[in-house]
Design an enzyme around this catalytic site. Structure first.
Site, PDB file in Angstrom:
ATOM      1  N   ASP A   1      24.867 -34.483  25.336  1.00 14.11           N
ATOM      2  CA  ASP A   1      24.556 -33.192  25.952  1.00 14.11           C
ATOM      3  C   ASP A   1      23.333 -33.328  26.862  1.00 14.11           C
ATOM      4  O   ASP A   1      23.095 -34.388  27.436  1.00 14.11           O
ATOM      5  CB  ASP A   1      24.316 -32.159  24.841  1.00 14.11           C
TER       6      ASP A   1
ATOM      7  N   HIS B   1      20.585 -26.442  26.018  1.00 18.84           N
ATOM      8  CA  HIS B   1      21.987 -26.432  25.617  1.00 18.84           C
ATOM      9  C   HIS B   1      22.248 -27.405  24.481  1.00 18.84           C
ATOM     10  O   HIS B   1      22.924 -27.069  23.498  1.00 18.84           O
ATOM     11  CB  HIS B   1      22.859 -26.772  26.827  1.00 18.84           C
TER      12      HIS B   1
ATOM     13  N   SER C   1      31.738 -24.291  24.613  1.00 20.82           N
ATOM     14  CA  SER C   1      30.683 -25.221  24.200  1.00 20.82           C
ATOM     15  C   SER C   1      30.265 -24.994  22.760  1.00 20.82           C
ATOM     16  O   SER C   1      29.824 -25.934  22.085  1.00 20.82           O
ATOM     17  CB  SER C   1      29.445 -25.041  25.085  1.00 20.82           C
TER      18      SER C   1
END
Length: 468
Positions: free
Chosen positions: A199, A250, A420
């Site tokens: 990520d 994220h 996600s």
């Protein structure tokens, strides 16, 4: 958190009735519900609003160009959607490159072999770059001709968070308590599963509440390996302006989802995407191989892209071939889980659509199909992907990304929407079953599938973490 073996089976809820704990089930304030609904509406709007897509793509291009010697181009597909590619280069498989006709043709087209940048894939993939400035259309023609002759070639695609996550729109929420008091760690027959998250990286600041403190932070590369070892998310780098970047935090959020579902999981972060939300398919492919080589049993990929010809990514296909070899060497299969995408259509997203990858779509909080979620025959399973709660980072949102920026304190939690955040629930569920029942990753996944509820175009659906 109790084990599931003694609890009644509820279709679609693999861990029984009492799995939902903490603030996740407390009443959600109206402001938070409104903010989450805006996230979901914006995700659905992106498919039909060409102006919005162009603005987002321009932001992604600008931030990429600030940090890379290469540039990005946006290509319009036959369905009207866009895909991003690196200008000035193409990829061919090593087997295609061995053909003398291919070498002669690409040389005439002004292309020469260049360093791939990933030792694990050099025997499988060749990167070709232009010697003189040229147009993306020229490279498209080159790829089309090679494909017409039966050779494997493609432009170099970008795996952006853009279509997988969304414009930066998290919303601050109360914490769910210290990690140690969140739930009782189940005593199972197996060890804690090794989960790799590929990520944007992990927040470098250790949280005071114990969440995610066990994830190793790597702040410098090892010259001996020539690999991109750094896995810390800089949060504010693209651009350096005092605000959180487009996709900052994220990876931290995704890791928190895994930890909520599988508190005993051994999570490791690999950074393949910048805080602007982009990384080339080569970067992602290389990280996949590194994670498996380092011993990961489960890999979570909350990222992906549609390709220009809707064909599999050459780089990720090469990575999966390398993974098979590593699996044979160590005698253990790994499980790769990927977000299906937020395109709202049935066009395959890669790497999710590879047959050996578990593709995860998104559901609403009441277990209906999310309008923004990609779907189709290639989606294996789905989980709630709207208003998911997880760990976030300290900082202030940029007004460039949202009309109502939030400020996040230390030890922040937030709610986000997108496939996600459905994917790491499935990765975490597999990790939990591995620990509870002493299973391999593949065995645990098969058992998880048996607890799901079938839904057309969304595979087996699961009610794991709640949403809004």
């Amino acid at each position: 958190m109790s084990t599931s073996s003694d609890e009644p089976r509820i279709p679609g809820r693999p861990f029984g009735r009492d799995y939902r704990t903490g603030a996740a089930v407390e009443p959600v304030p109206a402001r938070v519900r409104q903010r989450v609904q805006r996230q979901v509406d914006e995700l659905a709007q992106r498919r039909t609003d060409a102006g919005l897509r162009r603005r987002l793509n321009s932001a992604v291009q600008e931030r990429w160009n600030l940090r890379h010697a290469t540039r990005l181009a946006v290509l319009v597909k036959d369905n009207g959607l866009e895909t991003m590619v690196v200008t000035g280069e193409i990829l061919v498989t090593e087997s295609s490159w061995q053909d003398r006709g291919v070498r002669t043709y690409v040389q005439r087209r002004g292309l020469v072999e260049a360093e791939l940048g990933c030792a694990d894939l050099e025997s499988r993939l060749v990167r070709l770059v232009t010697q003189q400035p040229t147009t993306t259309e020229h490279l498209e023609d080159t790829v089309s001709e090679l494909r017409a002759r039966g050779f494997a070639a493609s432009l170099t695609h970008i795996a952006p968070l853009g279509p997988i996550v969304k414009p930066f729109s998290g919303v601050a929420v109360p914490t769910i308590g210290d990690f140690d008091s969140y739930a009782t760690f189940a005593t199972g027959e197996g060890d804690g599963a090794r989960v790799a998250v590929i990520d944007t990286g992990i927040d470098g600041a250790l949280r005071g509440d114990g969440w995610l403190t066990g994830i190793p932070r790597v702040t410098q590369n090892d010259p001996a390996t020539h690999a991109d070892d750094i896995n810390v998310d800089p949060l504010d780098a693209d651009p350096l302006d005092g605000f959180l970047d487009f996709s900052a935090g994220h990876g931290t959020f995704v890791s928190g989802v895994v930890a909520q579902v599988a508190p005993t999981a051994d999570i490791t972060m690999y950074r393949a995407l910048g805080t602007g939300g982009t990384g080339s398919e080569i970067d992602v492919a290389c990280a996949i191989v590194r994670a498996i080589r380092d011993g990961a049993q489960i890999v979570n990929l909350s990222l992906g892209t549609q390709t220009q010809y809707d064909q599999p990514s050459l780089a990720m296909a090469a990575a999966l071939d390398a993974v098979r070899e590593i699996e044979r060497e160590r005698g253990e299969d790994a499980l790769i889980v990927a977000a299906a995408g937020n395109f709202g259509d049935t066009t395959p997203t890669w790497p999710a659509a590879f047959r050996r990858v578990v593709s995860v779509g998104a559901l609403t909080a009441d277990l209906r199909p999310s309008a923004f979620s990609s779907r189709g025959w290639w989606v294996d399973c789905s989980a709630i992907g709207e208003g998911v709660l997880s760990t976030y980072v300290e900082g202030e949102q940029s007004p460039d990304f949202t009309e109502d920026p939030e400020s996040f304190p230390a030890d922040a939690f937030s709610r986000w929407s997108g496939t996600s955040f459905a994917a790491p629930q499935v990765a975490g569920a597999v990790a939990r079953l591995m620990h509870e029942r002493g299973l391999s990753a593949r065995q645990a996944y098969v058992q998880l599938l048996a607890t799901g509820r079938a839904m057309p175009d969304f595979g087996q659906t699961f009610d794991i973490l709640p949403g809004v």
